[in-house]
Scaffold this active site. Structure first.
Site, PDB file in Angstrom:
ATOM      1  CG  HIS A   1      -1.892  -1.228   1.424  1.00 13.55           C
ATOM      2  ND1 HIS A   1      -3.224  -1.258   0.919  1.00 13.55           N
ATOM      3  CD2 HIS A   1      -1.721  -2.476   1.578  1.00 13.55           C
ATOM      4  CE1 HIS A   1      -3.827  -2.301   1.089  1.00 13.55           C
ATOM      5  NE2 HIS A   1      -2.801  -3.235   1.562  1.00 13.55           N
TER       6      HIS A   1
ATOM      7  CE  LYS B   1      -7.904  13.244   0.197  1.00 14.91           C
ATOM      8  NZ  LYS B   1      -7.706  12.291  -0.916  1.00 14.91           N
ATOM      9  NE  ARG B   2      -3.990   9.956   9.997  1.00 16.06           N
ATOM     10  CZ  ARG B   2      -3.242   9.162  10.822  1.00 16.06           C
ATOM     11  NH1 ARG B   2      -3.986   7.830  11.072  1.00 16.06           N
ATOM     12  NH2 ARG B   2      -2.247   9.296  11.604  1.00 16.06           N
TER      13      ARG B   2
ATOM     14  CE  LYS C   1      -3.114  10.629   2.508  1.00 17.55           C
ATOM     15  NZ  LYS C   1      -3.941   9.801   1.724  1.00 17.55           N
TER      16      LYS C   1
ATOM     17  CB  THR D   1     -10.253   3.961  -0.571  1.00 18.08           C
ATOM     18  OG1 THR D   1      -9.629   4.514   0.465  1.00 18.08           O
ATOM     19  CG2 THR D   1      -9.594   2.888  -1.012  1.00 18.08           C
TER      20      THR D   1
ATOM     21  CE  LYS E   1     -14.239   4.602   1.678  1.00 20.60           C
ATOM     22  NZ  LYS E   1     -12.897   4.997   2.951  1.00 20.60           N
TER      23      LYS E   1
HETATM   24  C1  LIG Z   1       2.729   2.669  11.283  1.00 18.42           C
HETATM   25  C2  LIG Z   1       3.093   2.241  10.089  1.00 18.42           C
HETATM   26  C3  LIG Z   1       2.018   2.287   8.837  1.00 18.42           C
HETATM   27  C4  LIG Z   1       2.640   2.666   7.742  1.00 18.42           C
HETATM   28  C5  LIG Z   1       1.777   2.767   6.586  1.00 18.42           C
HETATM   29  C6  LIG Z   1       0.389   2.284   6.892  1.00 18.42           C
HETATM   30  C7  LIG Z   1      -0.623   2.197   5.477  1.00 18.42           C
HETATM   31  C8  LIG Z   1      -0.021   1.515   4.555  1.00 18.42           C
HETATM   32  C9  LIG Z   1      -0.714   3.543   5.147  1.00 18.42           C
HETATM   33  C10 LIG Z   1      -1.999   3.345   4.303  1.00 18.42           C
HETATM   34  O1  LIG Z   1      -2.873   3.435   4.852  1.00 18.42           O
HETATM   35  N1  LIG Z   1      -1.776   3.490   2.761  1.00 18.42           N
HETATM   36  C11 LIG Z   1      -2.819   3.790   2.181  1.00 18.42           C
HETATM   37  O2  LIG Z   1      -3.566   2.671   1.641  1.00 18.42           O
HETATM   38  C12 LIG Z   1      -4.665   2.660   0.790  1.00 18.42           C
HETATM   39  C13 LIG Z   1      -5.371   1.400   0.782  1.00 18.42           C
HETATM   40  O3  LIG Z   1      -4.660   0.678  -0.472  1.00 18.42           O
HETATM   41  C14 LIG Z   1      -4.387   3.422  -0.634  1.00 18.42           C
HETATM   42  O4  LIG Z   1      -5.683   3.664  -0.810  1.00 18.42           O
HETATM   43  C15 LIG Z   1      -3.643   4.716   0.004  1.00 18.42           C
HETATM   44  O5  LIG Z   1      -3.307   5.378  -1.269  1.00 18.42           O
HETATM   45  C16 LIG Z   1      -2.582   4.619   0.476  1.00 18.42           C
HETATM   46  O6  LIG Z   1      -1.855   5.784   1.104  1.00 18.42           O
HETATM   47  C17 LIG Z   1      -0.136   2.074   7.837  1.00 18.42           C
HETATM   48  C18 LIG Z   1       0.697   2.120   9.136  1.00 18.42           C
END
Ligand SMILES: CCc1ccc([C@H](C)CC(=O)N[C@@H]2O[C@H](CO)[C@@H](O)[C@H](O)[C@H]2O)cc1
Length: 818
Positions: free
Chosen positions: A362, A554-555, A560, A665, A669
């Site tokens: 991701h 979004k975050r 972003k 995503t 929505k």
């Molecule tokens: C704490 C470490 C950590 C690092 C990265 C992440 C995730 C990979 C970040 C994330 O949510 N990525 C997003 O994943 C979505 C689902 O595939 C994509 O639609 C987004 O583009 C992507 O930023 C969670 C926790």
């Protein structure tokens, strides 16, 4: 008729009323003549839970009988949100419940508001996992989700004077009616300790003598499918002290210590890591990853061995999907269990591992890939480090056959990263083992093939597949936008689209129909009214329903580019300030809504939140501007807030610098809810443009393949005059906090501007102007809105899951007949 007679539980209004009142008395333990909304919610939730459990049992009895190949979805995060409304809709008994509550003097919507979000995740990855569980259940796949039952979910965001403050989210405070504690489903999980070699029936084998053991206890969360009897299971593990320790300390009478060490054990599953950026190689994070992986694999192998003796059949019965590399320690754990405990020889075990595992990445940036310091892993999981060394040794031997002495390539592909901090590259471990490596959009997969995993792609091109993300139309239309739901069903003349969303394309032929336009505009206005009330309650800002509701939720991340949005708002404000009354009459009024959490340690992101509030204070209190422009920051953005904001949005913004958003995503929505997109050609936005036609959205900015070259240019890249002007206004303290915002200005000027805000500013303003022009022509806008919804079918998580099932997992639906 589906839903009336569930199993043994009846679903007519009278029976529901009786069950709810029984739960008031016997579960919530309040007199049935005196209970408040929250207690009514708890009783209601328990009556729904009963019906979920019934289906859960039938489904799992049937799975046990049919023994199909199962998919096990391992994720460290699941952003489930609320369960009540989604459950009664998927059970097909919403109307019965609404009537039963009315009879009891309650309003379903009011009680639904009593439920807190299950926020066991950070953002995109976590919510995607939740949407995919809904599709796995609805499509009748024999699937299990495995994760961690955090005591504290993602922090609550409190805004004080425009600054983000984090508050712990103790979501289990009043219990959780949606889970079932399985005290008998528990497994010991080991940590630390030493290794010793022993000879077992003539074969040398490794014995791991662990230093610590913690008990993993299962909490089951039934996940009901829509329009089917199937209800699958999301099993979340909680850490409990294992009792083998205490005897030791009791004898010495050191009671307190015993309790303290017991407490320590529970901390493993206590809190969700709130940072979705890079990995700090924290020990607790590694222990969380191994804790849920070990418990899950013990549970999976126990279930397999219930019906099978020979591990040759394991790949025929088990598929393991790891959600990003967070659970990838499971590869080493499977090898340890098969070699050390089941005494398979290495190559047999490795062959099985390679046939059961698949991974989805991701992240886009290499620096976003997880690395675990060798010392840390060697201390916490000494046997796993040894196994990973062996895996890497055999990988290097294999690579040498293909690439000879190309040491650069070998060191790039090595699972072990030499250097200052010797580390384990969890992504390389995943790529070495997994039969499939998935990207989450077509653009993303290209980036993985050509940049992030170039060497591996050249060696194993067949492993790389695209599974463009999707979202569930059950939650994101049926639950969150009932008026749109009934319009779609009316004009399509069926509700079948809720299970088969490709049918939604049928709306295209009515895109110009004036009657549909009337209903559509009315639907949007009703949802905008609800959002406007929410905004006023929360921020006391009054907004006009005639304005364009322009949303970015979004975050908060630099890539972003919420800052680009804010600089665009400053430009719009500045223009209005310099207009005369006649010009002002041509301005398209805007309500700019921004929402999102910043990782607690992410200072730049926190400054962006403060700047948004500083600009809002200035703009919203400027009589020269009035209703022409309002700026609102929605605090504590989460799944439930998204369900309220998205249906009430006219325009949504997705501004990532091209090549930085793996998919996105949220955009899907908004698309399903007829909200137009203003976006860069990044991630899934590229595929959305193909589905609805680029003329029905507002694309802007540098393209993915242009960005690297533009970055090379660096200092020579000049932002437009307008850009310099708005940055100057911030730098000069026009919105106050001059020194505090200085670094934000420095980051986007003087050749910094890594995310190309200056370069993209001009085309961004053009796209915004195009949106204004389109909005003035409400029939044009409504047509584009209808075509957005009509073209959203591809972006259902049902399509995504069907692709995973057919192309990666090799599983078939297993529909519970009765
Ligand atoms: C704490 C470490 C950590 C690092 C990265 C992440 C995730 C990979 C970040 C994330 O949510 N990525 C997003 O994943 C979505 C689902 O595939 C994509 O639609 C987004 O583009 C992507 O930023 C969670 C926790």
């Amino acid at each position: 008729m589906f839903g009336l007679m569930d199993g043994f539980l009846k679903n007519d209004s009278i029976s529901l009323q009786k069950d709810i009142l029984d739960h008031v008395e016997f579960t919530v333990a309040r007199s049935r003549f005196n209970f408040d909304d929250f207690e009514a919610y708890q009783a209601l939730a328990h009556s729904v839970r009963d019906r979920l459990i019934e289906r859960w049992h039938d489904t799992h009895q049937y799975f046990k009988k049919k023994d199909p190949k199962r998919i096990y979805f391992l994720s460290l995060e699941f952003l489930m949100g609320r369960s009540l409304t989604n459950s009664v809709i998927n059970l097909g008994i919403q109307d019965q419940y609404a009537d039963a509550l009315t009879q009891l003097g309650f309003d379903f919507e009011v009680l639904a508001e009593q439920e807190g979000d299950a926020a066991l995740g950070n953002g995109g990855l976590a919510r995607l996992a939740a949407c995919q569980m809904d599709s796995l259940a609805t499509l009748d796949y024999p699937a299990w989700g495995y994760g961690l039952r955090y005591q504290y979910g993602l922090f609550r965001q409190i805004i004080v004077d425009g600054f983000q403050h984090e508050q712990p989210d103790f979501w289990l405070n009043f219990g959780n009616p949606w889970e079932i504690e399985r005290v008998h489903v528990s497994y010991p999980v080991k940590f630390y300790g030493t290794l010793k070699e022993e000879v077992l029936n003539g074969k040398k084998c490794k014995i791991w003598i662990p230093g610590e053991s913690v008990e993993a206890v299962a909490y089951d969360n039934p996940i009901p499918g829509y329009g089917t009897r199937n209800a699958i299971n999301l099993r979340l593990w909680a850490a409990k002290p294992s009792d083998q320790y205490d005897m030791e300390s009791y004898t010495t009478g050191d009671y307190i210590n015993a309790i303290v060490s017991r407490q320590k054990a529970e901390t493993i599953s206590n809190v969700l890591y709130p940072d979705d950026r890079s990995y700090q190689g924290k020990e607790l994070r590694l222990k969380q990853q191994y804790f849920f992986v070990s418990a899950s694999l013990q549970d999976i192998i126990r279930r397999f061995k219930d019906l099978h003796r020979n591990f040759d059949e394991f790949p025929e019965k088990v598929a393991l999907q790891i959600n990003d590399t967070h659970p990838s320690i499971s590869i080493a754990e499977v090898m340890r269990m098969l070699v050390d405990e089941e005494h398979l020889d290495w190559s047999k075990a490795w062959d099985i591992a390679c046939r059961i595992f698949s991974v989805t990445i991701h992240a886009v940036q290499p620096e976003g890939l997880e690395k675990i310091p060798v010392d840390l892993l060697g201390n916490v999981l000494p046997r796993h480090l040894e196994i990973i060394y062996e895996i890497n040794h055999r990988l290097m031997e294999e690579l040498k056959k293909s690439f000879g002495q190309d040491y650069d390539k070998l060191s790039r592909m090595s699972i072990i990263e030499e250097g200052a901090v010797k580390s384990i590259r969890m992504a390389n471990l995943s790529l070495a083992c997994c039969h499939t490596v998935n990207g989450v959009s077509r653009v993303h997969l290209e980036t993985l093939k050509t940049r992030v995993f170039k060497d591996f792609y050249e060696l194993w091109p067949q492993k790389f597949q695209c599974k463009t993300n999707g979202v569930t139309q059950r939650r994101w239309i049926v639950v969150s936008n009932p008026s749109l739901c009934s319009i779609i069903s009316k004009w399509l003349g069926t509700e079948a689209w809720i299970r088969n969303v490709d049918l939604i394309a049928g709306l295209r032929e009515y895109a110009k129909d004036p009657d549909l336009h009337t209903e559509w505009k009315n639907m949007k206005r009703v949802n905008k009214m609800r959002l406007a009330e929410y905004i006023e309650t929360l921020t006391s800002v009054k907004v006009s329903l005639d304005a364009m509701f322009d949303v970015q939720i979004k975050r908060i991340h630099e890539y972003k580019r919420q800052l680009l949005n804010i600089l665009g708002i400053i430009h719009r404000y500045d223009c209005i300030k310099n207009m005369d009354e006649s010009d002002k009459r041509r301005v398209v009024p805007r309500v700019c809504i921004i929402g999102g959490k910043a990782a607690p340690g992410y200072e730049v992101a926190k400054k962006i939140i403060k700047l948004c509030h500083a600009v809002a204070d200035k703009v919203n209190n400027d009589p020269d501007v009035g209703d022409l422009l309002k700026v609102v920051f929605i605090p504590d953005y989460n799944v439930s807030v998204a369900e309220l904001v998205i249906p009430g949005s006219d325009l949504s913004q997705h501004l990532s610098t091209a090549g930085h958003e793996a998919s996105g995503t949220g955009c899907m929505k908004f698309l399903m809810n007829g909200c137009l997109l203003l976006a860069t050609a990044d991630g899934s936005a590229v595929e959305i443009a193909e589905e609805i036609g680029a003329e029905n959205m507002f694309l802007f900015g540098a393209k993915v393949d242009e960005v690297p070259a533009l970055r090379e240019k660096g200092t020579t890249l000049k932002g437009s005059l307008q850009f310099a002007r708005v940055v100057r206004m911030v730098r000069d303290g026009y919105f106050g906090f001059k020194d505090y915002f200085k670094s934000l200005c420095d980051n986007v000027e003087d050749g910094g501007d890594f995310y190309l805000l200056g370069y993209d500013f001009a085309s961004y303003l053009e796209a915004q102007a195009a949106a204004d022009r389109a909005f003035v022509d409400q029939e044009k806008w409504t047509q584009m809105s209808i075509l957005s919804t009509a073209g959203s079918g591809k972006f259902s998580s049902d399509r995504t899951i069907e692709e995973y099932a057919e192309q990666s997992w090799g599983i078939e639906p297993c529909k519970c007949p009765f």
